[in-house]
Design an enzyme around this catalytic site. Structure first.
Site: not given
Length: 186
Positions: A14-16, A66, A92, A144, A157, A159, A161
């Protein structure tokens, strides 16, 4: 300029854009060669790679969802083919929906769990295998604070994390004997 990670190989999912891009650029500033994962934002990934090159480091973009096992296998194969090893992996990539529990659909739930939790699991497993072969490394999972307090409209989200936090603890115990550190940053 002191670069404590000079010569290390990193993969950031997720590095864009956003946090992932910031992580990839900081790893490059510290001397890493960086594989920049993206799912659909090829232009953003190419921009991140260009900024890594401007820092005098090597980077390349690698597409993979992913949440899809075969994509993750292909991504790790590309990184290992290009760089020969993996020293640092950052999980990430993540998505979220903003819907109340009673309105959240199955597809939305599955997308968040597949991307955030399954993606973290699959990437951790494949990173762990690669690092075991080369004597160790570091896996960093992005968590998070939302899994500590109730956040309305983010049940999927939170759940995911919370699951990442527990996955991290188990992975740290199991992979430590191979010289692999696993941490969660929230």
């Amino acid at each position: 300029m002191h670069q404590p990670l000079l010569g290390k190989i990193a993969l950031v999912t997720g590095a864009s854009k956003g946090v992932g891009k910031g992580i990839a650029l900081e790893l490059a500033r510290q001397g890493c060669r960086v594989a920049v994962n993206y799912n659909s934002d090829a232009a953003g990934a190419d921009q991140t790679v260009a900024e890594i090159a401007a820092l005098g480091c090597e980077g390349f973009a690698v597409q993979a969802n992913v949440g899809v096992w075969a994509d993750v296998e292909r991504m790790f194969a590309a990184v290992l083919e290009r760089f020969g090893r993996l020293d640092i992996h950052v999980n990430n990539a993540g998505v979220q929906t903003w819907k109340p529990l009673l309105e959240l659909g199955e597809r939305e739930w599955d997308k968040v769990i597949d991307t955030n939790l399954k993606g973290c699991f699959v990437c951790t497993q494949l990173a762990g295998r690669a690092m075991e072969e080369t004597g160790g490394g570091n896996i960093i999972n992005i968590g998070s604070g939302c899994n500590k307090w109730p956040f309305p409209n983010l049940v999927d989200y939170t759940a995911s994390k919370g699951g990442i936090e527990q996955l991290t603890k188990v992975a740290a115990v199991e992979l430590g004997k191979y010289g692999i550190r696993v941490n969660c940053v929230a």
